[in-house]
Design an enzyme around this catalytic site. Structure first.
Site, PDB file in Angstrom:
ATOM      1  N   LYS A  44       0.830  -1.220   0.000  1.00 41.28           N
ATOM      2  CA  LYS A  44       0.000   0.000   0.000  1.00 41.28           C
ATOM      3  C   LYS A  44       0.863   1.269   0.000  1.00 41.28           C
ATOM      4  O   LYS A  44       0.625   2.176  -0.781  1.00 41.28           O
ATOM      5  CB  LYS A  44      -0.909   0.045   1.240  1.00 41.28           C
ATOM      6  CG  LYS A  44      -1.957  -1.033   1.302  1.00 41.28           C
ATOM      7  CD  LYS A  44      -2.958  -0.760   2.417  1.00 41.28           C
ATOM      8  CE  LYS A  44      -2.334  -0.731   3.805  1.00 41.28           C
ATOM      9  NZ  LYS A  44      -1.950  -2.045   4.330  1.00 41.28           N
ATOM     10  N   ARG A 119      -9.882   1.264   9.004  1.00 43.56           N
ATOM     11  CA  ARG A 119      -9.435  -0.083   9.313  1.00 43.56           C
ATOM     12  C   ARG A 119     -10.427  -0.817  10.212  1.00 43.56           C
ATOM     13  O   ARG A 119     -10.129  -1.897  10.699  1.00 43.56           O
ATOM     14  CB  ARG A 119      -8.122   0.023  10.075  1.00 43.56           C
ATOM     15  CG  ARG A 119      -6.930  -0.628   9.421  1.00 43.56           C
ATOM     16  CD  ARG A 119      -5.777  -0.243  10.304  1.00 43.56           C
ATOM     17  NE  ARG A 119      -4.585  -0.964  10.135  1.00 43.56           N
ATOM     18  CZ  ARG A 119      -3.536  -0.521   9.452  1.00 43.56           C
ATOM     19  NH1 ARG A 119      -3.595   0.602   8.800  1.00 43.56           N
ATOM     20  NH2 ARG A 119      -2.437  -1.214   9.441  1.00 43.56           N
ATOM     21  N   ARG A 156      11.339  -6.144   5.100  1.00 48.73           N
ATOM     22  CA  ARG A 156      11.166  -4.715   4.788  1.00 48.73           C
ATOM     23  C   ARG A 156      12.087  -3.809   5.601  1.00 48.73           C
ATOM     24  O   ARG A 156      12.251  -3.971   6.800  1.00 48.73           O
ATOM     25  CB  ARG A 156       9.709  -4.337   5.046  1.00 48.73           C
ATOM     26  CG  ARG A 156       9.413  -2.863   4.868  1.00 48.73           C
ATOM     27  CD  ARG A 156       7.978  -2.632   4.623  1.00 48.73           C
ATOM     28  NE  ARG A 156       7.139  -2.871   5.792  1.00 48.73           N
ATOM     29  CZ  ARG A 156       5.826  -2.702   5.788  1.00 48.73           C
ATOM     30  NH1 ARG A 156       5.208  -2.315   4.686  1.00 48.73           N
ATOM     31  NH2 ARG A 156       5.116  -2.936   6.874  1.00 48.73           N
ATOM     32  N   ARG A 189      11.077  -1.387  10.848  1.00 46.79           N
ATOM     33  CA  ARG A 189      10.035  -0.906  11.747  1.00 46.79           C
ATOM     34  C   ARG A 189       9.932  -1.802  12.972  1.00 46.79           C
ATOM     35  O   ARG A 189      10.103  -3.011  12.863  1.00 46.79           O
ATOM     36  CB  ARG A 189       8.686  -0.908  11.016  1.00 46.79           C
ATOM     37  CG  ARG A 189       8.394   0.379  10.297  1.00 46.79           C
ATOM     38  CD  ARG A 189       7.234   0.240   9.355  1.00 46.79           C
ATOM     39  NE  ARG A 189       6.050  -0.388   9.938  1.00 46.79           N
ATOM     40  CZ  ARG A 189       4.876  -0.464   9.319  1.00 46.79           C
ATOM     41  NH1 ARG A 189       4.744   0.071   8.118  1.00 46.79           N
ATOM     42  NH2 ARG A 189       3.848  -1.034   9.888  1.00 46.79           N
ATOM     43  N   ARG A 200      -0.767  -8.732  13.554  1.00 44.02           N
ATOM     44  CA  ARG A 200      -1.293  -7.738  12.597  1.00 44.02           C
ATOM     45  C   ARG A 200      -2.178  -8.400  11.549  1.00 44.02           C
ATOM     46  O   ARG A 200      -3.194  -7.840  11.132  1.00 44.02           O
ATOM     47  CB  ARG A 200      -0.139  -6.978  11.938  1.00 44.02           C
ATOM     48  CG  ARG A 200       0.421  -5.915  12.874  1.00 44.02           C
ATOM     49  CD  ARG A 200       1.813  -5.463  12.485  1.00 44.02           C
ATOM     50  NE  ARG A 200       1.888  -4.837  11.187  1.00 44.02           N
ATOM     51  CZ  ARG A 200       3.017  -4.711  10.499  1.00 44.02           C
ATOM     52  NH1 ARG A 200       4.139  -5.179  10.973  1.00 44.02           N
ATOM     53  NH2 ARG A 200       3.006  -4.097   9.347  1.00 44.02           N
TER      54      ARG A 200
HETATM   55  P1  ADP Z   1       0.670  -1.919   7.915  1.00 45.52           P
HETATM   56  O1  ADP Z   1       1.985  -2.170   7.285  1.00 45.52           O
HETATM   57  O2  ADP Z   1       0.302  -2.927   8.951  1.00 45.52           O
HETATM   58  O3  ADP Z   1      -0.401  -1.661   6.917  1.00 45.52           O
HETATM   59  P2  ADP Z   1       0.583   0.850   8.932  1.00 45.52           P
HETATM   60  O4  ADP Z   1       1.836   1.557   8.728  1.00 45.52           O
HETATM   61  O5  ADP Z   1      -0.587   1.247   8.113  1.00 45.52           O
HETATM   62  O6  ADP Z   1       0.892  -0.688   8.817  1.00 45.52           O
HETATM   63  O7  ADP Z   1       0.147   0.927  10.477  1.00 45.52           O
HETATM   64  C1  ADP Z   1       0.999   0.539  11.525  1.00 45.52           C
HETATM   65  C2  ADP Z   1       0.220   0.434  12.827  1.00 45.52           C
HETATM   66  O8  ADP Z   1      -0.396   1.712  13.131  1.00 45.52           O
HETATM   67  C3  ADP Z   1      -0.959  -0.542  12.820  1.00 45.52           C
HETATM   68  O9  ADP Z   1      -0.554  -1.872  13.099  1.00 45.52           O
HETATM   69  C4  ADP Z   1      -1.849   0.049  13.914  1.00 45.52           C
HETATM   70  O10 ADP Z   1      -1.365  -0.260  15.204  1.00 45.52           O
HETATM   71  C5  ADP Z   1      -1.683   1.551  13.720  1.00 45.52           C
HETATM   72  N1  ADP Z   1      -2.715   2.087  12.793  1.00 45.52           N
HETATM   73  C6  ADP Z   1      -2.499   2.634  11.563  1.00 45.52           C
HETATM   74  N2  ADP Z   1      -3.665   3.008  11.002  1.00 45.52           N
HETATM   75  C7  ADP Z   1      -4.639   2.677  11.880  1.00 45.52           C
HETATM   76  C8  ADP Z   1      -6.062   2.790  11.884  1.00 45.52           C
HETATM   77  N3  ADP Z   1      -6.731   3.307  10.838  1.00 45.52           N
HETATM   78  N4  ADP Z   1      -6.731   2.343  12.975  1.00 45.52           N
HETATM   79  C9  ADP Z   1      -6.096   1.823  14.023  1.00 45.52           C
HETATM   80  N5  ADP Z   1      -4.775   1.682  14.094  1.00 45.52           N
HETATM   81  C10 ADP Z   1      -4.039   2.095  13.033  1.00 45.52           C
END
Ligand code: ADP
Ligand code: ZN
Length: 242
Positions: A44, A119, A156, A189, A200
């Site tokens: 994404k 989400r 990553r 990360r 996750r």
């Molecule tokens: P991923 O690679 O899992 O898509 P992101 O960078 O989008 O990761 O998000 C990392 C973390 O930030 C998530 O695992 C969650 O803890 C938090 N997070 C991000 N966006 C949201 C959201 N819309 N609602 C709740 N938590 C979120």
């Protein structure tokens, strides 16, 4: 004479108001909102940067916004740290407040691309309330199976200076741990490890997959095969906007 003048002023004000309302409505009809969905590690972030450049709309990643707050040690960062590091969702109220605040800024007037939001169903409902009906909404579902996702995430790394993303298995940098673009240091990360990845993915299937169904019922979801090379995925994505 005075009555005539007052009448004229009232007329001009009325015409102005109607014209303004028409312009305002027109701009909100044209607002383009793209939601990029997919499991963690589906690509994404990489694709979102390219789409937003191509469409000229800002890329808003809730994950990036949280990480910025984490690295600066802001009160918001401290509040969300434990959720992120354990692979859980940050509570809806916190995310929704942050997101609505961000999309209210001027650069989002004509539209924006959301990466990592909504989400959960309550987040999707909050966004719907904010947007109203007069928008051009596209929801993209990047499909990648769980076993591939795990490998992508464990490999990553991203540049701490320019944000470029590499993968030690699939797209390694030329020099180990050094960014090809800017020679910055590459970091992993804190939530990109085998233990947190499982959590996750579980959260994704339980809480985020229903959001895709929520939008499918509205007929706005387009699915793209995220297992292809980044270039091929981008080509498929661009076909959706022609
Ligand atoms: P991923 O690679 O899992 O898509 P992101 O960078 O989008 O990761 O998000 C990392 C973390 O930030 C998530 O695992 C969650 O803890 C938090 N997070 C991000 N966006 C949201 C959201 N819309 N609602 C709740 N938590 C979120
Ligand atoms: Zn870099």
């Amino acid at each position: 004479m005075k009555v005539l003048l007052i009448g004229l002023c009232a007329f001009i004000t009325a015409v102005g108001t109607v014209a303004y309302a028409a312009i305002d409505q027109e701009s909100s009809v044209n607002k383009k909102v793209v939601i990029l969905m997919g499991p963690p590690g589906s690509g994404k972030g990489t694709q979102a940067k390219k789409i937003s450049e191509k469409l000229g709309i800002p890329h808003i990643s809730t994950g990036d916004l949280f990480r910025e707050n984490l690295s600066k040690g802001t009160p918001l960062g401290l509040k969300v740290k434990e959720y992120i590091e354990s692979g859980n969702l940050v509570p809806d109220e916190i995310v929704v407040d942050m997101l609505i605040d961000r999309v209210s800024s001027d650069d989002c007037r004509d539209g924006y691309l959301l990466d990592g939001f909504p989400r959960s169903i309550p987040q999707a409902e909050a966004l719907g309330k904010e947007l109203g009906d007069n928008i051009d909404l596209v929801v993209i579902n990047l499909e990648v199976p769980d076993d591939i996702v795990v490998k992508r995430i464990e490999g990553r790394m991203s540049c701490k200076d320019c944000g470029a993303i590499f993968n030690k298995y699939f797209t390694p940098p030329q020099k180990e741990n050094i960014c090809d673009n800017c020679s910055g240091e590459l970091n992993q990360r804190s939530d990109d490890n085998a233990k947190v990845v499982g959590e996750r993915l579980k959260v994704y299937h339980n809480q985020t997959a229903p959001v895709e169904k929520f939008y499918s019922a509205k007929g706005v979801v387009k699915t793209v095969d995220g297992q292809q090379s980044p270039g091929a995925v981008f080509n498929d994505l661009m076909k959706l906007f022609n």
